[in-house]
Motif scaffolding. Sequence first.
Motif, PDB file in Angstrom:
ATOM      1  N   PHE A  45       0.839  -1.199   0.000  1.00  0.00           N
ATOM      2  CA  PHE A  45       0.000   0.000   0.000  1.00  0.00           C
ATOM      3  C   PHE A  45       0.878   1.255   0.000  1.00  0.00           C
ATOM      4  O   PHE A  45       0.626   2.201  -0.744  1.00  0.00           O
ATOM      5  N   LEU A  46       1.915   1.240   0.826  1.00  0.00           N
ATOM      6  CA  LEU A  46       2.823   2.388   0.882  1.00  0.00           C
ATOM      7  C   LEU A  46       3.570   2.588  -0.433  1.00  0.00           C
ATOM      8  O   LEU A  46       3.824   3.725  -0.840  1.00  0.00           O
ATOM      9  N   VAL A  47       3.917   1.499  -1.105  1.00  0.00           N
ATOM     10  CA  VAL A  47       4.524   1.616  -2.440  1.00  0.00           C
ATOM     11  C   VAL A  47       3.548   2.316  -3.380  1.00  0.00           C
ATOM     12  O   VAL A  47       3.925   3.202  -4.151  1.00  0.00           O
ATOM     13  N   VAL A  49       1.302   4.436  -2.565  1.00  0.00           N
ATOM     14  CA  VAL A  49       1.285   5.853  -2.192  1.00  0.00           C
ATOM     15  C   VAL A  49       2.503   6.562  -2.789  1.00  0.00           C
ATOM     16  O   VAL A  49       2.386   7.640  -3.385  1.00  0.00           O
ATOM     17  N   LEU A  50       3.673   5.961  -2.654  1.00  0.00           N
ATOM     18  CA  LEU A  50       4.898   6.573  -3.184  1.00  0.00           C
ATOM     19  C   LEU A  50       4.839   6.729  -4.699  1.00  0.00           C
ATOM     20  O   LEU A  50       5.356   7.705  -5.254  1.00  0.00           O
ATOM     21  N   TRP A  51       4.236   5.765  -5.376  1.00  0.00           N
ATOM     22  CA  TRP A  51       4.131   5.805  -6.838  1.00  0.00           C
ATOM     23  C   TRP A  51       2.903   6.577  -7.304  1.00  0.00           C
ATOM     24  O   TRP A  51       2.714   6.740  -8.506  1.00  0.00           O
ATOM     25  N   ASN A  52       2.064   6.993  -6.363  1.00  0.00           N
ATOM     26  CA  ASN A  52       0.789   7.624  -6.692  1.00  0.00           C
ATOM     27  C   ASN A  52      -0.021   6.742  -7.639  1.00  0.00           C
ATOM     28  O   ASN A  52      -0.592   7.201  -8.632  1.00  0.00           O
ATOM     29  N   ASP A  53      -0.050   5.442  -7.316  1.00  0.00           N
ATOM     30  CA  ASP A  53      -0.735   4.436  -8.132  1.00  0.00           C
ATOM     31  C   ASP A  53      -1.991   4.000  -7.384  1.00  0.00           C
ATOM     32  O   ASP A  53      -1.934   3.207  -6.438  1.00  0.00           O
ATOM     33  N   ARG A  54      -3.112   4.532  -7.815  1.00  0.00           N
ATOM     34  CA  ARG A  54      -4.368   4.273  -7.100  1.00  0.00           C
ATOM     35  C   ARG A  54      -4.810   2.822  -7.186  1.00  0.00           C
ATOM     36  O   ARG A  54      -5.456   2.315  -6.272  1.00  0.00           O
ATOM     37  N   HIS A  60      -4.721  -3.089  -2.208  1.00  0.00           N
ATOM     38  CA  HIS A  60      -4.093  -3.422  -0.934  1.00  0.00           C
ATOM     39  C   HIS A  60      -4.849  -2.865   0.269  1.00  0.00           C
ATOM     40  O   HIS A  60      -4.848  -3.482   1.334  1.00  0.00           O
ATOM     41  N   ILE A  61      -5.540  -1.750   0.118  1.00  0.00           N
ATOM     42  CA  ILE A  61      -6.357  -1.262   1.238  1.00  0.00           C
ATOM     43  C   ILE A  61      -7.592  -2.148   1.408  1.00  0.00           C
ATOM     44  O   ILE A  61      -8.022  -2.415   2.537  1.00  0.00           O
ATOM     45  N   VAL A  62      -8.146  -2.649   0.304  1.00  0.00           N
ATOM     46  CA  VAL A  62      -9.272  -3.586   0.393  1.00  0.00           C
ATOM     47  C   VAL A  62      -8.815  -4.899   1.033  1.00  0.00           C
ATOM     48  O   VAL A  62      -9.488  -5.440   1.915  1.00  0.00           O
TER      49      VAL A  62
END
Length: 73
Positions: A45-47, A49-54, A60-62
Amino acid sequence: MSSAQIAFVLKWLASAIQIIGYTATAFGWTPYNLYFFLVGVLGWFLVGVLWNDRAIMLIHIVALGAMLAGMSQ
């Protein structure tokens, strides 16, 4: 360290941790397998965020929410 380098390290670390989670599942090492999966999913999930890949963030949040819901029972 740049955000690209952090993402590189994080994605490989999270992947290795998830592989350990799969191995733990195969050997019946519960609940440790779930803890490994939680760390790996959070890492990916953090990756995202870093990549701004929704798409990466969404899946991963699901997965994280589903795992936490299942573990709370």
